[in-house]
Design a protein around this motif. Structure first.
Motif, mmCIF file in Angstrom:
data_model
loop_
_atom_site.group_PDB
_atom_site.id
_atom_site.type_symbol
_atom_site.label_atom_id
_atom_site.label_comp_id
_atom_site.label_asym_id
_atom_site.label_seq_id
_atom_site.Cartn_x
_atom_site.Cartn_y
_atom_site.Cartn_z
ATOM 1 N N ASP A 1 0.835 -1.193 0.000
ATOM 2 C CA ASP A 1 0.000 0.000 0.000
ATOM 3 C C ASP A 1 0.870 1.244 0.000
ATOM 4 O OD1 ASP A 1 -2.799 -1.067 0.370
ATOM 5 O OD2 ASP A 1 -1.716 -2.090 1.991
ATOM 6 N N ILE A 2 1.849 1.208 0.827
ATOM 7 C CA ILE A 2 2.684 2.392 0.987
ATOM 8 C C ILE A 2 4.154 1.999 0.810
ATOM 9 C CG2 ILE A 2 3.326 4.287 2.584
ATOM 10 C CD1 ILE A 2 0.372 4.319 2.369
ATOM 11 N N GLN B 1 -6.408 7.731 2.814
ATOM 12 C CA GLN B 1 -6.752 8.209 1.470
ATOM 13 C C GLN B 1 -6.857 7.051 0.479
ATOM 14 O OE1 GLN B 1 -4.314 9.828 -1.388
ATOM 15 N NE2 GLN B 1 -5.274 11.861 -1.385
ATOM 16 N N ARG B 2 -5.909 6.128 0.675
ATOM 17 C CA ARG B 2 -5.934 4.949 -0.200
ATOM 18 C C ARG B 2 -7.242 4.185 -0.059
ATOM 19 N NH1 ARG B 2 -1.866 2.850 -3.055
ATOM 20 N NH2 ARG B 2 -2.712 0.751 -3.081
ATOM 21 N N TYR C 1 3.306 10.899 -2.717
ATOM 22 C CA TYR C 1 2.229 11.398 -1.869
ATOM 23 C C TYR C 1 2.735 12.527 -0.960
ATOM 24 C CZ TYR C 1 -1.344 11.487 1.749
ATOM 25 O OH TYR C 1 -2.308 11.895 2.628
ATOM 26 N N ARG D 1 4.096 12.360 -8.590
ATOM 27 C CA ARG D 1 2.966 11.793 -7.866
ATOM 28 C C ARG D 1 3.355 11.079 -6.563
ATOM 29 N NH1 ARG D 1 -1.306 12.228 -11.286
ATOM 30 N NH2 ARG D 1 -0.755 12.489 -13.455
ATOM 31 N N ASP E 1 0.362 0.039 -8.260
ATOM 32 C CA ASP E 1 -0.484 0.877 -7.416
ATOM 33 C C ASP E 1 0.052 0.873 -5.984
ATOM 34 O OD1 ASP E 1 -2.533 2.311 -6.293
ATOM 35 O OD2 ASP E 1 -3.855 0.557 -6.114
ATOM 36 N N THR E 2 0.883 1.837 -5.700
ATOM 37 C CA THR E 2 1.387 1.984 -4.328
ATOM 38 C C THR E 2 1.577 3.465 -4.056
ATOM 39 O OG1 THR E 2 3.146 1.349 -2.803
ATOM 40 C CG2 THR E 2 3.811 1.716 -5.075
ATOM 41 N N THR E 3 1.344 3.867 -2.812
ATOM 42 C CA THR E 3 1.505 5.289 -2.477
ATOM 43 C C THR E 3 2.944 5.520 -1.992
ATOM 44 O OG1 THR E 3 -0.790 5.408 -1.866
ATOM 45 C CG2 THR E 3 0.648 7.161 -1.020
ATOM 46 N N ALA F 1 -2.019 8.733 4.375
ATOM 47 C CA ALA F 1 -1.910 8.057 3.077
ATOM 48 C C ALA F 1 -2.760 6.786 3.066
ATOM 49 C CB ALA F 1 -0.444 7.720 2.790
#
Ligand code: C2E
Ligand code: MG
Ligand code: MG
Length: 718
Positions: free
Chosen positions: A52-53, A124-125, A102, A100, A78-80, A121
């Protein structure tokens, strides 16, 4: 929406100590953590699993944070990304954020700040994921609805408050041929058929009071291109059933604001066509497509009302094909039907616009000629029809000739009501049938009585057949020397429920004209044979049964087969039967008749010429026929008393018959004098009241068992 409980983090740094402190911080906050020592390892981890992050250091030897971000972008991972870096230049920061990331956390980081950023983060995800799911679902459901609306069998539409289209589905395209964008923004009146505008205004009226109740109307919509609508809707429109519901919004003051209408329109072509067919069937004869009796009556009524006002005249004709039944019976119904269609077609060609030709029965038609000046006009049409039918019809390889009998009744001379006119035309038609067919005839008042009786007779005859009101009586034929009864002649009678016993002379003629004789005749043949069978069973084995046949019976294609069948059915021999035919029959259609009679006589059936001497048959004809017996008509026998020259005829017939080795029977022998005269001339058999009237079955049997004439005084007289 399932948000993951424990987000996974990828921590990337080239410094082990840094990495460890980050790791401890995150684990303490319940994150799942994977570490990567340097950019290379980060890429390897990213390939393996999803995070995720990612907390990413920028400056790493060999494989920098920028390269890791390139990789993420390239692969669409797809990772923040949260950058945690010692670089503090604005440049580095803005470059990272543009890609982009975060957020950008500067080293040395404040643990609270970092945790806060990670927390944000993560939230938001999860929000983003939820939205995305909602978004996807919405998109899917919108697609579904669009699909449903467009594939609806009905037109779905929406109009604005001015009555202009704001939405239509695909169905309208298929049904009417318009493109969607051709219609959007156009006023609905552009596609409503002008005659139905009133209806349309009603359903789309903006000053509606009750918004909840849809309004239903039937309308016709115009097709875009000619020839799109089913052929018989002359207007090039499609009939629809439309329901419309108002759409309302709320105004500031709380009042309802009319925004437009929406609804569906159902194609009613099929239903309308079905209705049309049902309607057509109710008023037309399906075989010929001509109007039927009901429609004829309607038209006649209308014409009568008009004619009464205008003081003009009109004619009603009754037309009947001559001997059509014979075609049906000999060539079959299919052929008969085709002939009727062809005849109807030709009849129609003789008519003017405004005339009504209707088929009212099997081979019966009625014709209405409104607005004519006098009988001459009707006469001209009748002649035209008779002429038109002179040409042969070619049906299934047969060349057929059709003639017609036409009765005419004029308004007001022959009747002022519908029923009177039709009835009198019918009566006039019947009079032609009596006279020899293929002609026309105006009604005259003296026809009435005779014809009415005839008409009711025909009706009653049909009923008689069903109710089995016919009976056979039997009259003996006696050997003039031994007095032995050699045969019985079966003579039909009608036991009428009101009028009592009716003799054949009263009804055989009508039965022949109507073709009913075929059924009556078949009944007679069967009844005669079954009676003979019962007599044989009672020991009267040498008795013969004689019976009369009409021309029409013999002309029927199945005549021989029927006879043979019935004989077999009752285990009789052909020799037990004698059929009586008249000279007329022989003259009609010699070859065919001879053929059939030969077949019968080959089976042993005897053939007699009835009423001999009254017809026109010449000896040469007789010689070609397989005849066994001549029956001298009673008109000649009657003359014997008077000792006039007429007896010469009896003498001549007897002489001739003996010369040709024919059996001879004298009919209508009433007196002893006649008997003796005839016996002396060599007449072998006799029949008449002198011996017996025709008797009912039981009495006839008793007479046969009694043998009253053998050794009687009569036989000994001289
Ligand atoms: P036909 O075949 O010539 O029958 C003889 C007729 O003369 C019979 O009349 C009979 O009752 C009558 N008759 C017999 N003996 C005498 C007599 O001594 N004096 C007088 N004056 N008359 C006598 P009927 O039964 O009324 O039949 C009349 C005609 O009807 C028959 O003439 C025949 O042509 C026809 N017919 C009768 N039965 C049938 C039938 O089953 N089928 C057909 N197609 N025609 C029939
Ligand atoms: Mg007879
Ligand atoms: Mg006779």
């Amino acid at each position: 929406m399932i948000a993951r409980e424990e987000p996974t983090l990828l921590l990337v740094d080239d410094e082990p100590r840094m990495l460890k402190s980050l790791r401890d911080l995150m684990i303490a906050s319940n994150y799942q953590v994977i570490t990567a020592l340097g950019g290379q390892e980060a890429v390897a981890r990213l390939k393996e699993s999803a995070f995720d992050i990612m907390l990413l250091d920028l400056k790493m030897p060999g494989f920098s944070g920028h390269q890791v971000m390139d990789f993420v972008e390239e692969k669409g991972i797809d990772t923040t990304v949260i950058v945690v870096s010692g670089e503090t230049s604005f440049d580095a920061m803005s470059q990272v954020l543009r890609r982009r990331a975060y957020d950008y956390i500067k080293k040395p980081y404040a643990p609270d700040e970092l945790l806060h950023t990670v927390e944000n983060a993560v939230q938001q995800r999860s929000l983003h994921r939820q939205n995305k799911e909602i978004y996807n679902k919405l998109k899917a459901s919108e697609r579904l609805h669009r699909y449903m609306v467009n594939s609806s069998p009905d037109i779905v539409y929406m109009l604005d408050d001015k009555g202009c289209f704001t939405f239509v589905n695909d169905r309208i395209v298929q049904l009417l041929g318009y493109q969607k964008d051709e219609l959007i923004g156009k006023h609905h009146s552009e596609i409503v058929y002008f005659e139905d505008m009133e209806q349309a205004r009603y359903v789309f009226n903006e000053r509606r009071t009750d918004d909840r109740v849809p309004r239903n109307v039937e309308l016709r919509l115009k097709c875009r291109d000619a020839d799109r609508a089913p052929k018989h809707f002359e207007t090039n429109t499609i009939p629809i059933e439309l329901s419309a519901t108002g759409i309302y919004g709320e105004e500031a003051d709380g009042k309802k604001q009319f925004l437009g209408t929406y609804g569906i329109a159902r194609d009613m072509t099929e239903r309308k066509e079905a209705e049309r067919t049902i309607n057509f069937q109710a008023y037309h004869d399906l075989l010929t497509q001509l109007p039927n009796r009901a429609l004829f009556k309607d038209r006649l009524n209308l014409a009568l009302a008009q004619t009464k006002r205008s003081g003009q005249r009109l004619a009603v004709m009754f037309l009947d094909l001559d001997r059509f039944k014979l075609v049906n019976d000999t060539l079959g119904h299919i052929c008969g039907d085709e002939l009727l269609q062809a005849v109807s077609h030709r009849l129609r060609e003789c008519l003017r616009e405004g005339d009504t030709l209707a088929r009212v029965g099997g081979d019966e038609f009625t014709l209405l000629l409104p607005q004519i000046y006098g009988p001459e006009d009707a006469e001209a049409i009748a002649k035209k029809i008779i002429n038109k039918l002179k040409e042969p019809f070619y049906i299934e390889g047969h060349e057929l000739y059709v003639t017609i009998s036409i009765g005419i009744a004029m308004y007001p001379h022959d009747g002022t009501s519908m029923d009177a006119l039709v009835k009198n035309a019918d009566i006039a038609m019947y009079c032609i049938k009596g006279r020899g067919r293929n002609d026309y005839q105006f009604f005259t008042s003296d026809m009435n009585e005779v014809s009415i009786r005839r008409l009711s007779l025909e009706r009653d005859l049909r009923k008689a057949l069903e109710a089995e009101q016919f009976v056979l009586h039997f009259q003996p034929q006696v050997d003039s020397v031994s007095g032995k009864i050699v045969a019985m002649e079966a003579l039909v009678r009608w036991e009428h429920p009101d009028q009592g016993l009716i003799l054949p002379s009263e009804f055989i003629g009508v039965a022949e004209e109507t073709g009913l004789i075929l059924q009556i005749g078949e009944w007679i043949v069967r009844k005669a044979c079954s009676t003979l069978r019962s007599w044989h069973n009672a020991g009267l084995a040498d008795i013969r049964m004689a019976g009369n046949l009409s021309e029409i019976q013999v002309e029927h294609k199945d005549f021989v087969a029927l006879m043979i069948d019935v004989i077999k059915e009752h285990s009789l021999a052909g020799e037990n039967l004698e059929v009586e035919i008249t000279e007329n029959l022989i003259m009609q259609d010699m070859d065919n008749t001879i053929n059939k009679l030969v077949k019968l006589s080959e089976r042993g059936v005897k053939i007699a010429i009835d009423d001999f001497g009254t017809g026109y048959s010449s000896l040469s004809y007789l010689q070609r026929l397989p005849i066994h017996t001549l029956k001298i008509d009673r008109a000649f026998v009657r003359e014997i008393n008077n000792t006039t020259n007429e007896t010469c005829i009896v003498d001549a017939i007897i002489a001739m018959a003996r010369g040709m080795k024919l059996n001879i029977i004298a009919e209508g022998v009433e007196s002893e004098e006649q008997f003796i005269y005839l016996r002396n001339k060599g007449c072998a058999e006799m029949q008449g009241f002198l011996f017996s009237h025709p008797l009912a079955e039981g009495e006839a049997k008793r007479l046969l068992l009694q043998r009253p004439y053998e050794d009687s005084n009569l036989m000994n007289a001289s």
